[in-house]
Design an enzyme around this catalytic site. Structure first.
Site, short mmCIF file in Angstrom:
data_model
loop_
_atom_site.label_atom_id
_atom_site.label_comp_id
_atom_site.label_asym_id
_atom_site.label_seq_id
_atom_site.Cartn_x
_atom_site.Cartn_y
_atom_site.Cartn_z
N GLY A 211 0.81 -1.22 0.00
CA GLY A 211 0.00 0.00 0.00
C GLY A 211 0.84 1.25 0.00
O GLY A 211 1.67 1.46 0.86
N THR A 212 0.65 2.10 -1.00
CA THR A 212 1.51 3.27 -1.09
C THR A 212 1.01 4.22 -2.16
O THR A 212 0.11 3.88 -2.92
CB THR A 212 2.95 2.82 -1.43
OG1 THR A 212 3.84 3.88 -1.22
CG2 THR A 212 3.04 2.39 -2.86
N THR A 213 1.59 5.43 -2.19
CA THR A 213 1.45 6.31 -3.36
C THR A 213 2.84 6.85 -3.65
O THR A 213 3.43 7.52 -2.80
CB THR A 213 0.51 7.50 -3.05
OG1 THR A 213 -0.73 7.01 -2.60
CG2 THR A 213 0.33 8.36 -4.27
N LYS B 22 10.43 5.76 1.27
CA LYS B 22 10.13 5.01 0.06
C LYS B 22 10.98 5.46 -1.10
O LYS B 22 11.02 4.79 -2.13
CB LYS B 22 8.65 5.18 -0.29
CG LYS B 22 7.77 4.57 0.76
CD LYS B 22 6.34 4.49 0.35
CE LYS B 22 5.54 4.14 1.59
NZ LYS B 22 4.13 4.03 1.37
#
Lengths: 238, 329
Positions: free
Chosen positions: B78-80, B111
């Site tokens: 889960g990330t952007t 990240k």
């Protein structure tokens, strides 16, 4: 055993009390033995604490099985999850520490142990060690350091971290008390050793109230430049 | 190993085996075990460290094609993350939340990691996989630089990573990296930069844009994924929050933006994505890569941004007397 691993969800909690329906029994190499580990880093100290209960399903295997292991004079590791993997992993780490000492003629630093553990865990990427590790110790400058890991080796340095069965309960409490999160107009005082020890004890007493896998006793390892001091505090035994 | 036999792990294919570096020559920081996935037959034991066998190597071997053990825990996802190319280089942004089946494992993850002075990699997917493969890529880029006296190009690094990930296709490995960097020697960079800055008219801008894209120098952006995808592009957004980020980024022109405007755009895109995606959140990291290398903006907590944004919209509503247009950059 009657209570095999298929009846447990992802985090070790039991699924349904009276499950009626077809179930395929398969051997699983993993078991969940419970336990909570906590580490806090201060200005010149680090504390690694764990409960001492070893459980499986509805049973308690032992009330005196601490999850903190001393690695060097400045580093302690806490391992919770599957006890079999915890034992093997700590044996491997001890062996690698000795090898390093013999080839490099110096003791491994906390940061180096953390990097090494990450690669040890990742080497088993497709059949992982079911262990949640937290390393606590002093870095090269004498400041407290905490490194938290996931079962396959992702890690980073933190100020505080809770791992194990009660981690979801303890982490928000630590965020508030040590990280001063979600509080307005509060002075950010640095954490002293006495306050940190008292906080850890209080936090574990709370965890033992609400998590069935945490209890019996609490073992604290306090790492300072003078060495590692151990303290045991009783917790709820029910 | 007895336990692996019981679980059915005794079958390992003869062709593909992992170089397990010998335990006696391990140095701290060297990635262990899965040594970039190079099959042993390709290297014919020229690499002394890699090919030595010892009694512990079966312990480390894990065939990627064997059935995997069902895990009692889940790995973080889960990330952007997003990156786009513009006249001032490459703008990279990412959120900092690592989630693990409903629980936030860590609210302050990095990240975006530098690979070398002119290359940065954003990570999406499983946290441990991204951390490991970024380290392997950094190691291989450094070795290339030492052997060849020049930096590996972004396309070269991307191709290298894609080839290293290929043996793991079909396994549970989950890595999606965008490599963002600047290709070039650095000497002729300054001339090109000066020419670009001296031509503000849009017609000239198109020339410099196409010139940069066709020449061997300039900003580059590649997307590499563990399922084998390997793409070059000018805009990539990866992760569960990417649809929301794309909506903001596709909303206007990108090439001609100034560095400040591009930064605002990237930040806004991550902010909107963290607002709508449950698995993205906490802070935003912004990096800018130019001919001088990468520069990092201070990490910013987006919690306050939400209240500031609401306040601004409230003020606009009072002034305009109508529904304010949201998502304005």
């Amino acid at each position: 055993a009657m209570l095999s691993t298929h009846m447990f969800g992802e985090n070790g909690k039991m699924k349904e009390y009276h499950y009626t329906g077809p179930v395929e029994h398969k051997f699983s190499p993993y078991a969940f033995n419970g336990g909570t580990v906590l580490a806090v880093a201060g200005e010149d100290f680090a504390i690694v604490a764990s409960d001492t209960r070893l459980s499986e399903g509805y049973s308690i295997h032992s009330r005196d099985s601490p999850k903190c292991y001393k690695l060097t004079d400045t580093t302690v590791i806490g391992c919770s999850g599957f006890h079999g993997d915890c034992l093997t992993l700590t044996k491997i780490i001890d062996a690698r520490l000795k090898m390093y000492k013999h080839s490099n003629n110096k003791t491994m630093t906390s940061g180096a142990i953390a990097a090494m553990l990450s690669t040890i865990l990742y080497s088993r990427r497709f059949f992982p060690y079911y262990v949640y590790n937290i390393i606590g110790g002093l870095d090269e400058e004498g400041r407290g350091a905490v490194y938290s890991f996931d079962p396959v080796g992702s890690y980073q340095r933190d100020t505080y971290k809770a791992g194990g069965s009660a981690s979801a309960m303890l982490q928000p409490l630590l965020d508030n008390q040590i990280g001063f999160k979600n509080m307005e107009n509060v002075e950010h005082l640095p954490l002293s050793l006495e306050k940190a020890v008292q906080l850890v004890k209080d936090v574990f007493i709370s965890a033992a109230e609400r998590d069935v896998y945490t209890g019996d006793a609490l073992k604290l390892c306090i790492v300072t430049k003078d060495g590692i001091k151990e303290e045991t505090v009783p917790l709820r035994k029910d | 190993m007895a336990l692996q036999d019981v679980c059915g792990f005794s079958k390992t294919p003869l062709v593909l085996r992992w170089n397990s570096p010998s335990w006696s020559s391990v140095t701290v920081g060297a990635p262990h075990g899965l040594d970039g996935g190079r099959p042993t037959w390709r290297h014919a034991c020229s690499d002394k460290d890699g090919c030595s066998e010892n009694s512990l190597s079966p312990f480390l071997l894990a065939s990627p094609s064997s059935p995997s053990v069902p895990l009692p825990f889940s790995l973080s996802h889960g990330t952007t993350t997003l990156a786009f190319v513009f006249q001032g280089g490459v703008m990279v942004a990412a959120d900092t939340r690592a989630s693990c089946s409903g629980l936030i494992a860590c609210p302050e993850v990095h990240k975006v990691m530098p690979v070398h002075s002119h290359l940065v990699a954003t990570a999406s997917g499983s946290g441990a996989d991204c951390m490991f493969w970024q380290r392997v890529l950094a190691r291989e880029c450094r070795l290339y630089q030492l052997r060849n006296h020049r930096r590996l190009s972004v396309g070269g690094a991307a191709k290298l990573l894609s080839h290293m990930l290929h043996p793991f296709k079909g396994t549970k490995l989950c890595v999606a990296l965008t490599l963002c960097g600047w290709d070039g020697d650095g000497e002729e960079e300054e001339d090109q930069d000066m020419r670009e800055r001296a031509s503000p008219a849009s017609g000239e801008q198109e020339d410099t844009e196409s010139r940069t894209k066709m020449s061997g120098r300039g900003p580059r952006l590649y997307y590499v994924c563990s399922d084998g995808t390997f793409l070059q592009g000018e805009l990539f957004s990866v992760g569960s929050g990417s649809p929301y980020a794309y909506a903001v980024l596709d909303g206007g022109p990108r090439w001609g933006l100034s560095v400040g405007d591009a930064c605002v755009l990237a930040r806004e895109a991550v902010f909107r994505a963290t607002h709508r995606d449950a698995y993205s959140g906490n802070c935003v990291d912004i990096f800018h890569i130019s001919s001088q290398g990468w520069r990092r903006r201070e990490r910013e907590d987006l919690r306050e941004e939400y209240y500031r944004d609401r306040e601004q919209r409230g003020r606009r509503q009072v002034q305009g007397g109508q529904e304010p247009h949201t998502g304005e950059v």
